[in-house]
Design a protein around this motif. Structure first.
Motif, PDB file in Angstrom:
ATOM      1  N   LEU A 142       2.155 -20.792   4.563  1.00  0.00           N
ATOM      2  CA  LEU A 142       2.351 -21.611   3.433  1.00  0.00           C
ATOM      3  C   LEU A 142       1.203 -22.366   2.913  1.00  0.00           C
ATOM      4  O   LEU A 142       1.243 -22.760   1.704  1.00  0.00           O
ATOM      5  CB  LEU A 142       3.649 -22.171   3.601  1.00  0.00           C
ATOM      6  N   SER A 143       0.275 -22.816   4.098  1.00  0.00           N
ATOM      7  CA  SER A 143      -0.716 -23.462   3.455  1.00  0.00           C
ATOM      8  C   SER A 143      -1.668 -23.100   2.663  1.00  0.00           C
ATOM      9  O   SER A 143      -2.114 -23.884   1.924  1.00  0.00           O
ATOM     10  CB  SER A 143      -1.478 -23.856   4.982  1.00  0.00           C
ATOM     11  N   ASP A 144      -1.863 -21.626   2.635  1.00  0.00           N
ATOM     12  CA  ASP A 144      -2.609 -21.134   1.679  1.00  0.00           C
ATOM     13  C   ASP A 144      -2.144 -20.754   0.096  1.00  0.00           C
ATOM     14  O   ASP A 144      -2.951 -20.269  -0.786  1.00  0.00           O
ATOM     15  CB  ASP A 144      -3.189 -19.633   2.056  1.00  0.00           C
ATOM     16  N   VAL A 145      -0.804 -21.385   0.152  1.00  0.00           N
ATOM     17  CA  VAL A 145      -0.322 -21.274  -1.336  1.00  0.00           C
ATOM     18  C   VAL A 145       0.377 -22.880  -1.739  1.00  0.00           C
ATOM     19  O   VAL A 145       1.027 -22.895  -2.480  1.00  0.00           O
ATOM     20  CB  VAL A 145       0.837 -20.389  -1.676  1.00  0.00           C
ATOM     21  N   TYR A 146      -0.168 -23.686  -0.787  1.00  0.00           N
ATOM     22  CA  TYR A 146       0.599 -25.074  -0.721  1.00  0.00           C
ATOM     23  C   TYR A 146      -0.123 -25.909  -1.891  1.00  0.00           C
ATOM     24  O   TYR A 146      -1.596 -26.071  -1.596  1.00  0.00           O
ATOM     25  CB  TYR A 146       0.746 -25.776   0.474  1.00  0.00           C
ATOM     26  N   PHE A 147       0.389 -26.673  -2.755  1.00  0.00           N
ATOM     27  CA  PHE A 147      -0.185 -27.669  -3.559  1.00  0.00           C
ATOM     28  C   PHE A 147       0.434 -28.951  -3.215  1.00  0.00           C
ATOM     29  O   PHE A 147       1.495 -29.188  -3.769  1.00  0.00           O
ATOM     30  CB  PHE A 147      -0.148 -27.393  -5.075  1.00  0.00           C
ATOM     31  N   TYR A 148      -0.164 -29.986  -2.704  1.00  0.00           N
ATOM     32  CA  TYR A 148       0.411 -31.063  -2.192  1.00  0.00           C
ATOM     33  C   TYR A 148       1.085 -31.913  -3.090  1.00  0.00           C
ATOM     34  O   TYR A 148       1.910 -33.006  -2.842  1.00  0.00           O
ATOM     35  CB  TYR A 148      -0.400 -31.640  -1.156  1.00  0.00           C
ATOM     36  N   ASP A 149       0.373 -31.890  -4.642  1.00  0.00           N
ATOM     37  CA  ASP A 149       0.841 -33.206  -5.437  1.00  0.00           C
ATOM     38  C   ASP A 149       1.468 -32.574  -6.497  1.00  0.00           C
ATOM     39  O   ASP A 149       1.519 -33.402  -7.596  1.00  0.00           O
ATOM     40  CB  ASP A 149      -0.326 -33.715  -5.870  1.00  0.00           C
ATOM     41  N   LEU A 150       2.274 -31.437  -6.332  1.00  0.00           N
ATOM     42  CA  LEU A 150       2.831 -31.021  -7.572  1.00  0.00           C
ATOM     43  C   LEU A 150       4.439 -30.922  -7.299  1.00  0.00           C
ATOM     44  O   LEU A 150       4.729 -30.936  -6.266  1.00  0.00           O
ATOM     45  CB  LEU A 150       2.378 -29.452  -7.876  1.00  0.00           C
ATOM     46  N   PRO A 151       5.192 -31.158  -8.334  1.00  0.00           N
ATOM     47  CA  PRO A 151       6.499 -31.026  -8.198  1.00  0.00           C
ATOM     48  C   PRO A 151       7.066 -29.554  -7.842  1.00  0.00           C
ATOM     49  O   PRO A 151       6.497 -28.741  -7.975  1.00  0.00           O
ATOM     50  CB  PRO A 151       7.203 -31.439  -9.553  1.00  0.00           C
ATOM     51  N   GLY A 153       8.472 -26.158  -7.998  1.00  0.00           N
ATOM     52  CA  GLY A 153       8.162 -24.939  -9.164  1.00  0.00           C
ATOM     53  C   GLY A 153       6.754 -25.027  -9.798  1.00  0.00           C
ATOM     54  O   GLY A 153       6.589 -24.226 -10.485  1.00  0.00           O
ATOM     55  N   GLY A 154       6.049 -26.083  -9.456  1.00  0.00           N
ATOM     56  CA  GLY A 154       4.845 -26.251 -10.247  1.00  0.00           C
ATOM     57  C   GLY A 154       3.657 -25.619  -9.568  1.00  0.00           C
ATOM     58  O   GLY A 154       3.710 -25.153  -8.446  1.00  0.00           O
ATOM     59  N   LYS A 155       2.687 -25.029 -10.449  1.00  0.00           N
ATOM     60  CA  LYS A 155       1.368 -24.339 -10.069  1.00  0.00           C
ATOM     61  C   LYS A 155       0.186 -25.041 -10.900  1.00  0.00           C
ATOM     62  O   LYS A 155       0.520 -25.106 -12.084  1.00  0.00           O
ATOM     63  CB  LYS A 155       1.773 -23.127  -9.914  1.00  0.00           C
ATOM     64  N   PRO A 160      -3.224 -17.218 -10.459  1.00  0.00           N
ATOM     65  CA  PRO A 160      -2.387 -16.020 -11.159  1.00  0.00           C
ATOM     66  C   PRO A 160      -0.826 -16.185 -10.990  1.00  0.00           C
ATOM     67  O   PRO A 160      -0.333 -16.611 -10.218  1.00  0.00           O
ATOM     68  CB  PRO A 160      -3.008 -14.729 -10.525  1.00  0.00           C
ATOM     69  N   ALA A 161      -0.286 -15.384 -11.978  1.00  0.00           N
ATOM     70  CA  ALA A 161       1.313 -15.469 -11.820  1.00  0.00           C
ATOM     71  C   ALA A 161       1.730 -15.139 -10.629  1.00  0.00           C
ATOM     72  O   ALA A 161       2.807 -15.544  -9.929  1.00  0.00           O
ATOM     73  CB  ALA A 161       1.888 -14.868 -12.994  1.00  0.00           C
ATOM     74  N   GLN A 162       1.078 -13.908 -10.089  1.00  0.00           N
ATOM     75  CA  GLN A 162       1.473 -13.430  -8.691  1.00  0.00           C
ATOM     76  C   GLN A 162       0.149 -12.735  -8.059  1.00  0.00           C
ATOM     77  O   GLN A 162      -0.776 -12.618  -8.559  1.00  0.00           O
ATOM     78  CB  GLN A 162       2.326 -11.895  -8.814  1.00  0.00           C
ATOM     79  N   SER A 178       5.299 -26.591  -2.992  1.00  0.00           N
ATOM     80  CA  SER A 178       4.715 -27.814  -3.851  1.00  0.00           C
ATOM     81  C   SER A 178       4.988 -28.782  -2.635  1.00  0.00           C
ATOM     82  O   SER A 178       6.234 -28.780  -1.842  1.00  0.00           O
ATOM     83  CB  SER A 178       5.537 -28.114  -5.083  1.00  0.00           C
ATOM     84  N   GLY A 179       4.410 -30.002  -2.866  1.00  0.00           N
ATOM     85  CA  GLY A 179       4.554 -31.108  -1.859  1.00  0.00           C
ATOM     86  C   GLY A 179       5.492 -32.171  -2.249  1.00  0.00           C
ATOM     87  O   GLY A 179       6.135 -32.983  -1.722  1.00  0.00           O
TER      88      GLY A 179
END
Length: 584
Positions: A142-151, A153-155, A160-162, A178-179
């Motif tokens: 999951l680290s490779d799709v993790y965005f620490y500062d987003l709420p 469901g955020g991206k 890409p969508a998928q 999200s983080g």
């Protein structure tokens, strides 16, 4: 002629005197060595003893030993225990022969973001008692799709969508993590930092490398590297250990395969080791600059394989050679993962318990050979994911996995590795295929109930000193010993019985004057589920329910016996004994 005879007599006399002095000196040295004999009446040394000397720090350990701490043994509450009457198996530990200092970073663990917020008071108390010292986040792949500062469901707008599967088809189940979440089932980044503080732990953080591959910006590598650097800044010096990506050589990782029609910087469809190595340097430069900007220093690890990758059927071939040749001297340490047993094999206990020694040695040999062939400098090694792949009989949640954990820790120390994080604190797998140290969504069991492996890890760290000393076993190939010493002066031995029958074992210490007593905890599996009980007893104290061990593990009395007549214990079938002997 007379003068020559006198000269010969003088020369012969001097030679005789010198020979006598040399012989006397040699005898004295031999005598000192011989006095390290053991008195089998109390298991300790007789006569003069040799003082221990610490070995140099191995390159494989490096800065992971910077935080080494001396340990003082605290005598526990005790209960008298009878000794076996006889033993044909002997362990001899040499207090003077130090194998390695023991790093507190060896006892780390992993968390993942889908097993709650980790605010449960009982869970926090158990993790604190376990004292992992270091907890890795945000959670494996999951680290490779993790965005620490987003709420939740955020991206980012530039992903890409998928994502793509390994075969190139679109993965409809793919998504991002999200983080800044508030859901009860997913931990927020702030609660991760809070958990570290509550449990007296530090962190190791895996930044999102996959973003550098699947990102849709004009320069996704720089974008992803700058994003990682911004996390370093926002971390504000709390974390010194970082790594770039997770198992990126594997075809299961986000970014292994990308849609080249959407990529804007000419990257290939399939990741290569050479490409990852060159990208790593961009990440490392940005992250170190960020650390410097906030007045701190960080260490950054690079992903390597744990075994021969020349014919990798589930990922990138020749990964290590490509990575190392491209990254050069940029990494501060090498990261490997190891799940020891054959993948998804319904392994027997004998197969599982044979892997720590052989697989650890093979892994380290592979990494060292990879480094030598690449012509780069050796670096410290971190095995920040490890467990077993065995499945089909609930092996992963059984006490056998706890015995396996003891063997892995012993082999890592013996092979001079000083950083490891077991996978993982909680996981929630089904049918016993669950690496979690604590239960999560297991039918009939409260969440975060400690599983058997917890108790083995707890007692290992509690009863293993700050230095490993050499030990050897005679009379059995089924008994494994790992001996240690405490700076406060005590000596200990951890005994593992890999066989299916009980074994009585005698312990002798060289270069150590034993005190009057020794103390020990005996851990053995329950009788449920055949060879793979989900229970463990500690000095015959078991769990109240169907999972784990005694609730009062932290205050249980140790068994105690006198050293007079020798140090002897019974090690149950596939059991472990954690023993410490008084100093004189």
């Amino acid at each position: 002629m007379v003068k020559n005879r006198k000269m010969k007599v003088i020369i012969n006399s001097v030679f005789t005197i010198l020979l006598a002095l040399i012989t006397l000196t040699a005898c004295k040295k031999d005598k000192k060595t011989d006095t390290t004999a053991v008195d089998t009446g109390n298991g300790g040394a007789t006569g003069l003893i040799i003082s221990p000397t610490d070995p140099g720090i191995a390159v494989s350990q490096g800065f992971f030993l910077d935080s080494w701490q001396a340990k003082t043994f605290t005598k526990p509450a005790t209960q008298n225990a009878a000794k076996p009457t006889a033993s044909s198996i002997t362990v001899t530990a040499d207090f003077a022969q130090v194998v390695s200092k023991v790093s507190k970073n060896l006892f780390g663990n992993n968390m993942n973001p889908f097993t709650g917020q980790y605010t449960d008071a009982g869970l926090v108390k158990n993790i604190t008692n376990l004292s992992p010292n270091i907890i890795r986040a945000p959670g494996g792949s999951l680290s490779d799709v993790y965005f620490y500062d987003l709420p939740a469901g955020g991206k980012p707008a530039d992903v890409p969508a998928q994502l793509l599967k390994a075969d190139g088809s679109v993965d409809p189940t793919s998504g991002y993590w999200s983080g800044m979440v508030t859901d009860s089932w997913s931990i927020s980044l702030s609660n991760y930092y809070s958990l570290l503080q509550k449990t007296n732990s530090t962190g190791i953080i895996t930044v999102n490398y996959g973003y550098a591959r699947y990102g849709l910006s004009d320069n996704p590598v720089e974008t992803a590297a700058h994003y990682a650097a911004q996390w370093v800044r926002n971390d504000k010096g709390r974390t010194q250990l970082w790594e770039v990506g997770n198992e990126n050589f594997g075809n299961w990782e986000a970014g292994y395969r990308i849609d080249v029609s959407k990529n804007k910087d000419g990257q290939p469809e399939i990741l290569t080791g050479q490409l990852y190595g060159s990208h790593f340097k961009v990440f490392a430069d940005s992250m170190r600059k960020a650390a410097s900007d906030i007045g701190t220093t960080i260490k950054i690890g690079i992903v390597l394989t744990d075994g021969d990758d020349q014919n990798n059927s589930v990922g990138v071939q020749n990964w290590n050679s490509g990575v190392l040749s491209a990254a050069g001297s940029s990494p501060d340490f090498f990261v490997v993962h190891n799940y020891y047993t054959p993948f998804n094999q319904n392994s027997t206990p004998d197969v599982i318990l044979a892997t720590p020694s052989a697989v650890t040695a093979s892994m380290l040999s592979w990494v060292n050979n990879s480094v030598q062939k690449a012509g780069v400098a050796q670096k410290p090694i971190a095995m920040d994911e490890w467990n077993i792949f065995a499945s089909g009989s609930r092996q992963q949640v059984s006490y056998v996995n706890g015995v396996h954990a003891v063997l892995v820790l012993g082999e890592l120390i013996k092979n001079q590795v000083s950083m490891a994080c077991r996978w993982d604190l909680a996981n929630g797998g089904s049918d016993g295929n669950d690496h979690g140290l604590f239960t999560f969504k297991q039918d009939g069991t409260a969440n975060f109930t400690p599983r058997p492996a917890f108790y083995y890890l707890y007692y290992f760290q509690k009863y293993f000193g700050d230095r490993m000393i050499s030990s050897a076993v005679t009379g059995s190939t089924d008994i494994v010993s790992y001996a240690s010493s405490f700076t406060s002066g005590e000596a200990g031995v951890t005994l593992v019985n890999k066989s299916g029958t009980d074994q009585a074992v005698s312990i002798n210490f060289k270069n150590y004057y034993t005190g009057s007593s020794y103390y020990y905890y005996t851990l053995k599996g329950g009788t449920d589920n055949g060879s793979y009980s989900g229970k463990v007893t500690v000095n015959n104290n078991g769990p109240a329910g169907d999972v784990g061990g005694p609730a009062g593990y932290a205050t249980l009395a140790a068994n105690s016996s006198g050293t007079s007549g020798g140090i002897t214990v019974n090690v149950p079938a596939r059991g472990v004994v954690f023993l410490v002997c008084d100093k004189k």
